[in-house]
Design a protein around this motif. Sequence first.
Motif, PDB file in Angstrom:
ATOM      1  N   GLN A   4      11.275 -28.592   2.812  1.00 58.84           N
ATOM      2  CA  GLN A   4      11.143 -27.452   2.018  1.00 58.84           C
ATOM      3  C   GLN A   4      10.301 -26.484   2.329  1.00 58.84           C
ATOM      4  OE1 GLN A   4      12.301 -27.876  -1.971  1.00 58.84           O
ATOM      5  NE2 GLN A   4      12.499 -25.581  -2.297  1.00 58.84           N
ATOM      6  N   ARG A   5      10.413 -25.278   2.601  1.00 62.47           N
ATOM      7  CA  ARG A   5       9.670 -24.508   3.008  1.00 62.47           C
ATOM      8  C   ARG A   5       9.105 -23.221   2.266  1.00 62.47           C
ATOM      9  NH1 ARG A   5      11.929 -25.455   8.232  1.00 62.47           N
ATOM     10  NH2 ARG A   5      10.384 -26.125  10.050  1.00 62.47           N
ATOM     11  N   GLY A   6       7.958 -23.252   1.597  1.00 68.66           N
ATOM     12  CA  GLY A   6       7.755 -22.374   0.564  1.00 68.66           C
ATOM     13  C   GLY A   6       7.442 -20.974   1.384  1.00 68.66           C
ATOM     14  N   PHE A   7       7.473 -19.913   0.535  1.00 69.94           N
ATOM     15  CA  PHE A   7       7.194 -18.565   1.011  1.00 69.94           C
ATOM     16  C   PHE A   7       5.993 -18.047   0.247  1.00 69.94           C
ATOM     17  CE2 PHE A   7       8.487 -15.447   3.795  1.00 69.94           C
ATOM     18  CZ  PHE A   7       8.101 -14.213   3.334  1.00 69.94           C
ATOM     19  N   ALA A   8       4.695 -18.329   0.795  1.00 66.43           N
ATOM     20  CA  ALA A   8       3.469 -17.882  -0.318  1.00 66.43           C
ATOM     21  C   ALA A   8       2.526 -17.138   0.746  1.00 66.43           C
ATOM     22  CB  ALA A   8       2.819 -19.065  -1.070  1.00 66.43           C
ATOM     23  N   LEU A   9       2.108 -16.171   0.574  1.00 74.59           N
ATOM     24  CA  LEU A   9       1.103 -15.449   1.353  1.00 74.59           C
ATOM     25  C   LEU A   9      -0.378 -15.291   0.570  1.00 74.59           C
ATOM     26  CD1 LEU A   9       3.464 -12.687   2.941  1.00 74.59           C
ATOM     27  CD2 LEU A   9       2.791 -15.063   4.112  1.00 74.59           C
ATOM     28  N   THR A  10      -1.424 -15.322   1.189  1.00 78.21           N
ATOM     29  CA  THR A  10      -2.741 -15.130   0.672  1.00 78.21           C
ATOM     30  C   THR A  10      -3.261 -14.028   1.242  1.00 78.21           C
ATOM     31  OG1 THR A  10      -3.031 -17.674   0.811  1.00 78.21           O
ATOM     32  CG2 THR A  10      -4.884 -15.907   0.680  1.00 78.21           C
ATOM     33  N   PRO A  11      -3.176 -12.854   0.426  1.00 75.12           N
ATOM     34  CA  PRO A  11      -3.832 -11.534   0.645  1.00 75.12           C
ATOM     35  C   PRO A  11      -5.183 -11.467   1.390  1.00 75.12           C
ATOM     36  CG  PRO A  11      -3.061 -11.292  -1.490  1.00 75.12           C
ATOM     37  CD  PRO A  11      -3.190 -12.793  -1.080  1.00 75.12           C
ATOM     38  N   GLY A  12      -5.482 -10.687   2.504  1.00 73.46           N
ATOM     39  CA  GLY A  12      -6.656 -10.789   3.330  1.00 73.46           C
ATOM     40  C   GLY A  12      -7.751 -10.063   2.243  1.00 73.46           C
ATOM     41  N   LYS A  13      -8.724 -10.069   2.989  1.00 71.83           N
ATOM     42  CA  LYS A  13     -10.147  -9.597   2.531  1.00 71.83           C
ATOM     43  C   LYS A  13     -10.262  -7.892   2.380  1.00 71.83           C
ATOM     44  CE  LYS A  13     -12.344 -14.001   3.214  1.00 71.83           C
ATOM     45  NZ  LYS A  13     -13.689 -14.540   3.617  1.00 71.83           N
ATOM     46  N   GLU A  14      -9.787  -7.323   3.384  1.00 78.74           N
ATOM     47  CA  GLU A  14     -10.088  -5.922   3.516  1.00 78.74           C
ATOM     48  C   GLU A  14      -8.885  -5.157   2.422  1.00 78.74           C
ATOM     49  OE1 GLU A  14      -9.929  -2.071   6.733  1.00 78.74           O
ATOM     50  OE2 GLU A  14      -9.825  -4.339   7.474  1.00 78.74           O
ATOM     51  N   LYS A  15      -9.742  -4.332   1.787  1.00 84.12           N
ATOM     52  CA  LYS A  15      -8.842  -3.596   0.853  1.00 84.12           C
ATOM     53  C   LYS A  15      -8.155  -2.455   1.182  1.00 84.12           C
ATOM     54  CE  LYS A  15     -10.175  -3.895  -3.592  1.00 84.12           C
ATOM     55  NZ  LYS A  15     -10.698  -3.567  -4.967  1.00 84.12           N
ATOM     56  N   LEU A  16      -6.999  -2.155   0.865  1.00 91.73           N
ATOM     57  CA  LEU A  16      -6.354  -0.914   1.491  1.00 91.73           C
ATOM     58  C   LEU A  16      -6.625   0.090   0.578  1.00 91.73           C
ATOM     59  CD1 LEU A  16      -2.631  -2.017   2.296  1.00 91.73           C
ATOM     60  CD2 LEU A  16      -4.198  -1.061   3.879  1.00 91.73           C
ATOM     61  N   SER A  17      -7.248   1.265   1.063  1.00 92.76           N
ATOM     62  CA  SER A  17      -7.495   2.497   0.272  1.00 92.76           C
ATOM     63  C   SER A  17      -6.261   3.237  -0.139  1.00 92.76           C
ATOM     64  CB  SER A  17      -8.555   3.492   1.035  1.00 92.76           C
ATOM     65  OG  SER A  17      -9.608   2.787   1.247  1.00 92.76           O
ATOM     66  N   HIS A  18      -5.230   3.112   0.720  1.00 87.93           N
ATOM     67  CA  HIS A  18      -3.922   3.832   0.428  1.00 87.93           C
ATOM     68  C   HIS A  18      -2.861   2.724   0.719  1.00 87.93           C
ATOM     69  CE1 HIS A  18      -6.399   7.486   0.959  1.00 87.93           C
ATOM     70  NE2 HIS A  18      -6.899   6.990   2.186  1.00 87.93           N
ATOM     71  N   PRO A  19      -1.501   2.957   0.108  1.00 86.12           N
ATOM     72  CA  PRO A  19      -0.460   2.266   0.074  1.00 86.12           C
ATOM     73  C   PRO A  19      -0.124   2.246   1.563  1.00 86.12           C
ATOM     74  CG  PRO A  19      -0.289   3.751  -1.615  1.00 86.12           C
ATOM     75  CD  PRO A  19      -1.319   4.274  -0.986  1.00 86.12           C
ATOM     76  N   PRO A  20       0.414   1.184   2.023  1.00 83.57           N
ATOM     77  CA  PRO A  20       1.216   1.080   3.272  1.00 83.57           C
ATOM     78  C   PRO A  20       2.417   1.736   3.276  1.00 83.57           C
ATOM     79  CG  PRO A  20       1.618  -0.992   2.254  1.00 83.57           C
ATOM     80  CD  PRO A  20       0.760  -0.235   1.202  1.00 83.57           C
ATOM     81  N   VAL A  21       2.680   2.567   4.667  1.00 80.37           N
ATOM     82  CA  VAL A  21       3.691   3.604   4.708  1.00 80.37           C
ATOM     83  C   VAL A  21       4.601   2.824   5.558  1.00 80.37           C
ATOM     84  CG1 VAL A  21       4.492   5.690   5.731  1.00 80.37           C
ATOM     85  CG2 VAL A  21       2.111   5.637   4.360  1.00 80.37           C
ATOM     86  N   ILE A  22       5.929   3.155   5.209  1.00 79.09           N
ATOM     87  CA  ILE A  22       6.894   2.471   6.109  1.00 79.09           C
ATOM     88  C   ILE A  22       8.121   3.556   6.628  1.00 79.09           C
ATOM     89  CG2 ILE A  22       8.966   0.687   6.433  1.00 79.09           C
ATOM     90  CD1 ILE A  22       7.672  -0.623   4.088  1.00 79.09           C
ATOM     91  N   ALA A  23       7.834   3.668   7.864  1.00 81.12           N
ATOM     92  CA  ALA A  23       8.854   4.810   8.415  1.00 81.12           C
ATOM     93  C   ALA A  23      10.149   4.102   8.842  1.00 81.12           C
ATOM     94  CB  ALA A  23       8.157   5.425   9.901  1.00 81.12           C
ATOM     95  N   GLY A  24      11.264   4.536   8.242  1.00 83.25           N
ATOM     96  CA  GLY A  24      12.391   3.985   8.415  1.00 83.25           C
ATOM     97  C   GLY A  24      12.997   3.019   7.225  1.00 83.25           C
TER      98      GLY A  24
END
Length: 531
Positions: free
Chosen positions: A83-103
Motif C-alpha cells: 500500500q502506498r500512502g499519499f502524505a506530504l510534509t510542507p517545506g519550511k519557507e512560507k509563501l507570502s502569496h497563494p500559488p498561481v496556476i495558469a491553465g
Amino acid sequence: MAVIISGIATGLNEAADAAIAYALKKYRIAPQTVKSAHVVKRSVDARKRGNIVFSNAVRLELLVDEQAFARSQNSPQVQYKPQRGFALTPGKEKLSHPPVIAGFGPAGMFAALLLARYGYAPIVLERGADVDTRVAAVEAFWKSGRLDPATNVQFGEGGAGTFSDGKLTTRINDPLCDWVLQQFVHFGAPKDILYKAKPHIGTDYLRKVVKNIRKEIIALGGQVHFLKEVQCIGVQNGRLSHVVANGEEIPAQALVLAVGHSARNTIQTLYESGVEVVPKAFSVGVRIEHRQEDINRALYGPQAGHPALPPGEYTQSLRVDGRGVYTFCMCPGGLVVPAASEEGMVVTNGMSNYGRNAQNANSALVVGVTPEDFGLHPLDGIAFQRKLEKSAFLAGGGGYKAPMQTVCSFLNKGKGLSLGRVSPSYALGVTPCDFHSILPPFVCDMLKQGLAAFDKRIHGFAAPDAVMTGVETRTSSPVRIPRLDNLQAAGFLGLYPCGEGAGYAGGIMSAAVDGIKVASAIIQSFQSGRV
C-alpha cells in the motif's frame, strides 16, 4: 497491501466476478483466508477470434502473509502490491502569496486540487470559459463556423480533453495513476474506469467531472477565474514576483504553467521573456474514419456484435528508417470534430461520448516530425503547425470546412470525393482535396506505408471508401520548457512548467500525474501562507 493475480480468463457469457473464483482455484487459495476480492483490470483478448475471452486481474487482500504467498508462487502473474500512502510534509519557507496556476486542464486541475487540499488556496487563471459556457460556444462553432478564439475545443475548463473521448490510457506506469482514477470516480466518472484495461470517461461525463473538481477547489478556499489569460510574468533577481493576467498584476512566488499544447502566444511571450524553450518532436497527419461495425468485424471476427464486447478499438504503429507512423487517440463510435483555436486555420480532433454509439470509428493517423524536419528555432514547430492548418483552411474553401479525401483517392493521388459506405462526421462540412498538396511529401509517403501495413493487421483499414479528414496537428506540444530536478524552470525560481504544454505529458492521465508532481514539489518546498 494486496496480491494482484493477472491473466485470469473468463468467457464472454460469464460475469466478471467469475475471475475471482478461477483465481482462488488456480492458486489453491482457501476462501476463508480471503479478506476481500475484486476485479481490478479487465480487457478483451481477441487473439483467437474463434474463442474471444476477457483477461482479468484480481486484487486479493489475504489474512496470511501476502508477500510470502506471492513469492512462493514464483509467477509473474502473482504480484505483491504494498500500500502506498499519499502524505506530504510542507517545506519550511512560507509563501507570502497563494500559488498561481495558469491553465485548468488536467495538469492545472490536479495541481490545484492537491494544493487546495493541503490548504494553499491556489489561484487558477484559465484563459477560456467555464465548461457550460464553453460547451455552448463550441456547439455554436460547430453549427455556424463562428470561432471564438478565447473559448473553444482547445481553451476552457477541462482543457482539450473535455472535447475528446476522455481516454485514461497511458504508458507512464506511475503509481499515481491509480489515485487519479479514484479521484475521477469520486467526482462522478463511471466506476468501470477503475478496472477497464482501456478506461475512458466520455466527453459527456467529463463535463460533469471537471465542474465537480472546480467546486471542491473553491470550497477549500481556492479561486478559479475564467477568461483570465496570463500575458506575462515578472521576475526580480531571478525569482518570480508576479504574473499579469488581463492587465491585472497578481503577486506570486509560485506559478504552475499548465497552459496546454495550444497556448502558442503564451509560449512565444515566455520565450521573448528569456524563459528557455526548446523544440521537440511531435506528429502530424489526418483523421481516418471507418464504419464501427467494420472495425468490430475485423477485430472480433464471428463474435462481432456479441453484447458483452465493447466497440472495437485499435492501436497501430510502424517504423521505417527511423520514422514512425501510428494511430493515436482512437475514438470508437465517435465523431471527427472541428478543433481550431486560431482564426483562418482548420484543425481536426476525435471525440466520443461514454456510450461510444455513433456510426463511425475514427483515429488520428499521424507521422512523427522532428526539429530536423521543421526547423531548429524554438518556435519553428509552432510555425510548421500553423502553416499546415492555414493550408487546410484554404483547401477547405473557408468557413472552417475541412479538406477530405477517400483512402482510394489518396493512394492514387486523386482529388475526387466519391463517397461509399463511410460518411464523414466532421460537423462543418468537407471539401474534396488532395492531401499531397497540403502535407509534406515524406508525411504522405509514411501515411501510405502505414495504410498498407495496418490493413494487413486490421482487414479493411485501407478500405477504398474509408475517409481521411485533415489536418491533425495538435498531437502534442511542439516545445519543451526545460526544468530542473526541483521542477522549476532553469533561471526562473518559482516558475513550474507543467503538463502537456510544457512538454511533460501526452494525454489526460500523464498530464494529471505531472500536475500532482508539480504541486507536491511546491508543497514540499513551501508552507502555506495560512500556516
